[in-house]
Design a protein around this motif. Structure first.
Motif, PDB file in Angstrom:
ATOM      1  N   THR A 215     -14.355   4.487   7.516  1.00 28.77           N
ATOM      2  CA  THR A 215     -13.701   4.676   6.212  1.00 28.77           C
ATOM      3  C   THR A 215     -14.150   5.983   5.569  1.00 28.77           C
ATOM      4  O   THR A 215     -13.340   6.754   5.043  1.00 28.77           O
ATOM      5  CB  THR A 215     -14.050   3.489   5.273  1.00 28.77           C
ATOM      6  OG1 THR A 215     -13.746   2.285   5.952  1.00 28.77           O
ATOM      7  CG2 THR A 215     -13.274   3.557   3.978  1.00 28.77           C
ATOM      8  N   TYR A 216     -15.452   6.249   5.641  1.00 30.62           N
ATOM      9  CA  TYR A 216     -16.006   7.474   5.044  1.00 30.62           C
ATOM     10  C   TYR A 216     -15.396   8.714   5.694  1.00 30.62           C
ATOM     11  O   TYR A 216     -14.991   9.651   5.006  1.00 30.62           O
ATOM     12  CB  TYR A 216     -17.529   7.473   5.210  1.00 30.62           C
ATOM     13  CG  TYR A 216     -18.215   8.659   4.580  1.00 30.62           C
ATOM     14  CD1 TYR A 216     -18.400   8.729   3.204  1.00 30.62           C
ATOM     15  CD2 TYR A 216     -18.674   9.720   5.362  1.00 30.62           C
ATOM     16  CE1 TYR A 216     -19.035   9.827   2.620  1.00 30.62           C
ATOM     17  CE2 TYR A 216     -19.310  10.813   4.795  1.00 30.62           C
ATOM     18  CZ  TYR A 216     -19.488  10.856   3.425  1.00 30.62           C
ATOM     19  OH  TYR A 216     -20.100  11.951   2.856  1.00 30.62           O
ATOM     20  N   THR A 217     -15.295   8.708   7.036  1.00 34.43           N
ATOM     21  CA  THR A 217     -14.750   9.895   7.723  1.00 34.43           C
ATOM     22  C   THR A 217     -13.277  10.097   7.349  1.00 34.43           C
ATOM     23  O   THR A 217     -12.827  11.232   7.221  1.00 34.43           O
ATOM     24  CB  THR A 217     -14.860   9.786   9.262  1.00 34.43           C
ATOM     25  OG1 THR A 217     -14.230   8.584   9.693  1.00 34.43           O
ATOM     26  CG2 THR A 217     -16.277   9.811   9.734  1.00 34.43           C
ATOM     27  N   LEU A 218     -12.555   9.000   7.160  1.00 34.08           N
ATOM     28  CA  LEU A 218     -11.135   9.130   6.791  1.00 34.08           C
ATOM     29  C   LEU A 218     -11.005   9.708   5.385  1.00 34.08           C
ATOM     30  O   LEU A 218     -10.205  10.618   5.142  1.00 34.08           O
ATOM     31  CB  LEU A 218     -10.423   7.772   6.879  1.00 34.08           C
ATOM     32  CG  LEU A 218     -10.276   7.190   8.293  1.00 34.08           C
ATOM     33  CD1 LEU A 218      -9.721   5.778   8.262  1.00 34.08           C
ATOM     34  CD2 LEU A 218      -9.391   8.093   9.159  1.00 34.08           C
ATOM     35  N   ILE A 219     -11.800   9.195   4.460  1.00 38.26           N
ATOM     36  CA  ILE A 219     -11.723   9.697   3.067  1.00 38.26           C
ATOM     37  C   ILE A 219     -12.165  11.161   3.012  1.00 38.26           C
ATOM     38  O   ILE A 219     -11.569  11.980   2.318  1.00 38.26           O
ATOM     39  CB  ILE A 219     -12.601   8.836   2.132  1.00 38.26           C
ATOM     40  CG1 ILE A 219     -12.059   7.404   2.049  1.00 38.26           C
ATOM     41  CG2 ILE A 219     -12.662   9.443   0.729  1.00 38.26           C
ATOM     42  CD1 ILE A 219     -12.943   6.431   1.273  1.00 38.26           C
ATOM     43  N   MET A 220     -13.210  11.507   3.788  1.00 39.70           N
ATOM     44  CA  MET A 220     -13.787  12.859   3.705  1.00 39.70           C
ATOM     45  C   MET A 220     -13.129  13.841   4.675  1.00 39.70           C
ATOM     46  O   MET A 220     -13.578  14.989   4.790  1.00 39.70           O
ATOM     47  CB  MET A 220     -15.294  12.811   4.013  1.00 39.70           C
ATOM     48  CG  MET A 220     -16.092  11.914   3.091  1.00 39.70           C
ATOM     49  SD  MET A 220     -15.956  12.381   1.366  1.00 39.70           S
ATOM     50  CE  MET A 220     -16.955  13.853   1.356  1.00 39.70           C
TER      51      MET A 220
END
Ligand code: SF4
Length: 305
Positions: A215-220
């Motif tokens: 999720t973090y990699t997708l948002i960032m």
């Protein structure tokens, strides 16, 4: 719910929804607090991040370089080119792109340079010999060797890996299934193995579930190409991973309870201190007279015998 904005993420073990902004804040704070709480680094450390080009290692590189000023550390990346056609070149490209954006150096060591053959060539031989030894066993041992060697050549005082909560629980279950108690006792957030030539390993994502890293990699917008290693089908980890995920879906918090069991076992049964011993052939740290790297090299390379 924290701010009333549209929720992006459900954090099941918190039983709460977070918007993208609060999720990022929560995620980064947890990783930073983990590093500080467990004293994974100290001021002045030269931290090599072992980057495969996958989401976990890219996130580790991204966050450590973001925290580097606050923590007083220097960060760079080390990568291994195993020689897996149709896979490794794409992951290395993603890694080089991120490193260029972050302004961090990347040092790459290859199986070809260190051992004289690629993993693809090694797998051909393993198949000829009936696949008694699986590709991941060879790959894991060789990768660890090269990663440590490259980190050491660049004066790293710590080697950070991208292992997350899922990796740790899978390895714990696999070790338990094989009654590999030594493996369970050794594998913590900081490596217990000590020797002058082994760079101490740390795991900043130890407490973070894989889904949250994704999720973090997708948002960032931390990009990694969706390619899988062709040899993953031979890995024992595959079925274990499915099983752990299934139980977690039915019973949120299962992975944390598994990790807690491992940590309790590690506290109660302290691994006995062993004087560092070294391989008679290559001189690298090894618990056996000849290390696995040298045994696999001999098995694969007639010239080396
Ligand atoms: Fe190596 Fe196995 Fe991972 Fe492929 S799946 S990179 S062979 S450890």
């Amino acid at each position: 719910m924290v701010c009333g904005k549209k929720a992006s993420v459900y954090v099941s073990y918190l039983g709460d929804y977070l918007c993208a902004e609060h999720f990022v804040e929560y995620f980064e704070r947890r990783v930073y607090d983990t590093i500080v709480h467990f004293r994974l680094v100290e001021e002045g450390d030269r931290v090599a991040v072992a980057v495969s080009g996958g989401k976990d290692s890219l996130t580790t590189l991204y966050l450590l370089s973001k925290f580097a000023g606050r923590l007083g550390i220097k960060v760079f990346g080390v990568a291994v080119d195993e020689g897996i056609a149709g896979y490794r070149e794409y992951k290395l490209e993603a890694l080089r792109n991120l490193a260029a954006k972050l302004g961090v150096e990347i040092y790459v060591g290859s199986f070809k340079d260190y051992f004289g053959f690629t993993l693809d060539e090694a797998v051909k031989k393993l198949k000829e010999k009936g696949l008694v030894i699986k590709p991941c066993s060879v790959c894991g041992v060789f990768r660890r060797y090269v990663m440590n060697a490259v980190a050491r050549e660049h004066d790293a005082s710590k080697l950070a890996t991208g292992h997350n909560l899922d990796d740790e629980t899978q390895v714990f279950v696999m070790n338990a299934l094989k009654s590999h108690i030594d493996g369970i006792l050794r594998e913590g957030i900081i490596s217990d193995e000590t020797s002058a030539t082994l760079v101490p390993r740390i795991k900043p994502l130890y407490l973070i579930p894989e889904k949250e890293v994704l999720t973090y990699t997708l948002i960032m917008n931390i990009y990694t190409p969706f390619v899988e290693c062709p040899y993953i089908v031979y890995a024992m980890r595959h079925p274990v991973r499915h099983w752990v995920n299934e139980v977690e879906d039915e019973d949120p918090g299962f992975k944390y309870r598994l990790l807690a069991s491992k940590e309790l076992a590690r506290k109660k049964i302290k691994a006995p201190y062993k004087q560092p011993t070294y391989c008679r052939v290559c001189g690298e740290p090894s618990t056996n007279p000849i290390c696995k790297t040298c045994l696999y090299r001999a098995y694969l390379d007639e010239k080396y015998k």
